[in-house]
Design a protein around this motif. Structure first.
Motif, short mmCIF file in Angstrom:
data_model
loop_
_atom_site.label_atom_id
_atom_site.label_comp_id
_atom_site.label_asym_id
_atom_site.label_seq_id
_atom_site.Cartn_x
_atom_site.Cartn_y
_atom_site.Cartn_z
N SER A 2 0.85 -1.19 0.00
CA SER A 2 0.00 0.00 0.00
C SER A 2 0.88 1.24 0.00
O SER A 2 1.66 1.45 0.93
CB SER A 2 -0.91 0.01 1.23
N LEU A 3 0.78 2.04 -1.05
CA LEU A 3 1.59 3.26 -1.13
C LEU A 3 1.22 4.22 -0.01
O LEU A 3 2.08 4.95 0.50
CB LEU A 3 1.39 3.92 -2.49
N GLU A 4 -0.06 4.22 0.38
CA GLU A 4 -0.50 5.11 1.46
C GLU A 4 0.17 4.72 2.78
O GLU A 4 0.62 5.60 3.54
CB GLU A 4 -2.02 5.09 1.59
N ILE A 5 0.25 3.43 3.04
CA ILE A 5 0.90 2.97 4.27
C ILE A 5 2.39 3.26 4.23
O ILE A 5 2.99 3.70 5.23
CB ILE A 5 0.63 1.47 4.48
N PHE A 6 3.02 3.01 3.08
CA PHE A 6 4.44 3.34 2.94
C PHE A 6 4.69 4.82 3.23
O PHE A 6 5.62 5.19 3.94
CB PHE A 6 4.92 3.00 1.53
N SER A 7 3.87 5.68 2.65
CA SER A 7 4.04 7.11 2.82
C SER A 7 3.87 7.52 4.28
O SER A 7 4.63 8.35 4.80
CB SER A 7 3.02 7.86 1.94
N ALA A 8 2.89 6.93 4.95
CA ALA A 8 2.67 7.25 6.36
C ALA A 8 3.85 6.80 7.21
O ALA A 8 4.27 7.51 8.14
CB ALA A 8 1.38 6.59 6.84
N GLU A 9 4.39 5.62 6.90
CA GLU A 9 5.54 5.14 7.66
C GLU A 9 6.78 6.00 7.41
O GLU A 9 7.55 6.28 8.33
CB GLU A 9 5.84 3.68 7.30
N GLU A 10 6.96 6.44 6.18
CA GLU A 10 8.07 7.34 5.87
C GLU A 10 7.97 8.63 6.69
O GLU A 10 8.96 9.11 7.24
CB GLU A 10 8.08 7.67 4.38
N HIS A 11 6.77 9.18 6.75
CA HIS A 11 6.57 10.41 7.52
C HIS A 11 6.90 10.19 9.00
O HIS A 11 7.58 11.02 9.62
CB HIS A 11 5.13 10.89 7.38
#
Length: 236
Positions: A2-11
Motif C-alpha cells: 500500500s503506497l499510502e501505508i508506505f508514505s505514512a511510515e516514511e513520515h
C-alpha cells in the motif's frame, strides 16, 4: 502493498529521526536548513547561480529525508546530484556569462557533462580543498551506490531458509542505526563544505548578500566533528 501505508511510515520515520539518531540527525537537519537560507538577496543578475542553488537546496534535503526514511541508494544518488549542483553553482556565481551552459550561436542548451567537467576543473584550480572533498565523496558514491550493483541488494533483500523458507524484498532498507548515523554525518559534512564553498565564492566574486543564518556555519562544523567522535566512540 500500500503506497499510502508506505508514505505514512516514511513520515513517521522523519518525525522520529531526532529521538532515534540524536546529534547526527540534529547536525544534518541544521545543515540542510542553513543551505536553504544562505542567500538573502542577489545584488547582480545571477540567474544561473540561483537555478543551481535551488537544486543544491532541494537535493541535499532530499538526501537527508531519504536517509532517515531508509532509502540509502536514493539518498546517495540525491547527494551526488547535490555535489554536481554545488560545483555548477559555485562556477556560475563566479562566471555570470552563460557560455558554459548555453550554445547561443546555435540557440540550444550546451552539453551538461562538459559544463560540469569545466566547473570541476575550475574548482580544482581555484578552491582545491573543496574540490578534493567533493571529488573523493563523489568517487565513493560512484563506486558504492550510484549504479545498480548486486552488493547493494543486501540493504533490502534476504532469504530465510527452512521449512517455511521466505524471500524478503523489502520496500524499506533493513534498519541499521549506526550506518544511518554515519550517512547523516556524511550528508552534514557535504552540506557544510558546500555552504563554506558558496560563501567563499561570494566573498571573492560577490553576487548576493548572505543571510544572517550563515553565522552558524562555524558551530555546525564543530558539531559535525563532535558527531564523528560519537560515532568513533560507539565503535571503540
Amino acid at each position: 502493498m500500500s503506497l499510502e501505508i508506505f508514505s505514512a511510515e516514511e513520515h513517521q520515520r522523519l518525525v522520529d529521526a531526532e529521538s532515534r539518531y540524536g546529534n547526527a540527525f540534529v547536525n544534518t537537519y541544521n545543515t540542510t536548513i542553513l543551505l536553504s537560507n544562505l542567500m538573502m538577496w542577489p545584488v547582480i543578475d545571477c540567474d544561473l547561480f540561483i537555478r543551481f542553488y535551488s537544486q543544491m537546496k532541494k537535493y541535499h534535503t532530499l538526501s537527508v529525508v531519504s536517509t532517515v526514511r531508509l532509502h540509502r541508494i536514493q539518498a546517495k544518488m540525491d547527494l551526488r546530484y547535490f555535489l554536481e549542483s554545488t560545483a555548477n553553482a559555485a562556477f556560475s556565481l563566479a562566471h555570470t556569462d552563460t557560455q558554459n551552459y548555453f550554445d547561443l550561436q546555435n540557440n540550444r542548451i550546451g552539453d551538461a557533462q562538459k559544463a560540469t567537467l569545466k566547473a570541476y576543473k575550475w574548482l580544482e584550480v581555484t578552491y582545491l580543498a573543496h574540490s578534493n572533498f567533493m571529488r573523493e565523496l563523489k568517487a565513493d558514491i560512484n563506486e558504492q551506490t550510484a549504479h545498480a550493483h548486486v552488493v547493494n541488494s543486501h540493504h533490502n533483500f534476504d532469504f530465510v531458509p527452512g521449512q517455511k523458507a521466505e524471500i524478503i524484498t523489502s520496500y524499506f532498507d533493513f534498519e541499521d542505526d549506526e550506518l544511518i548515523k554515519l550517512d547523516l554525518w556524511i550528508a552534514a559534512k557535504a552540506g557544510i563544505h558546500a555552504a563554506d564553498l558558496i560563501l567563499t565564492v561570494q566573498k571573492d566574486f560577490g553576487g548576493f548578500l548572505p543571510s544572517s543564518d550563515s553565522d552558524i556555519l562555524g558551530q555546525l562544523m564543530t558539531d559535525n566533528d563532535a558527531v564523528l567522535r560519537e560515532l568513533q566512540s560507539a565503535k571503540a
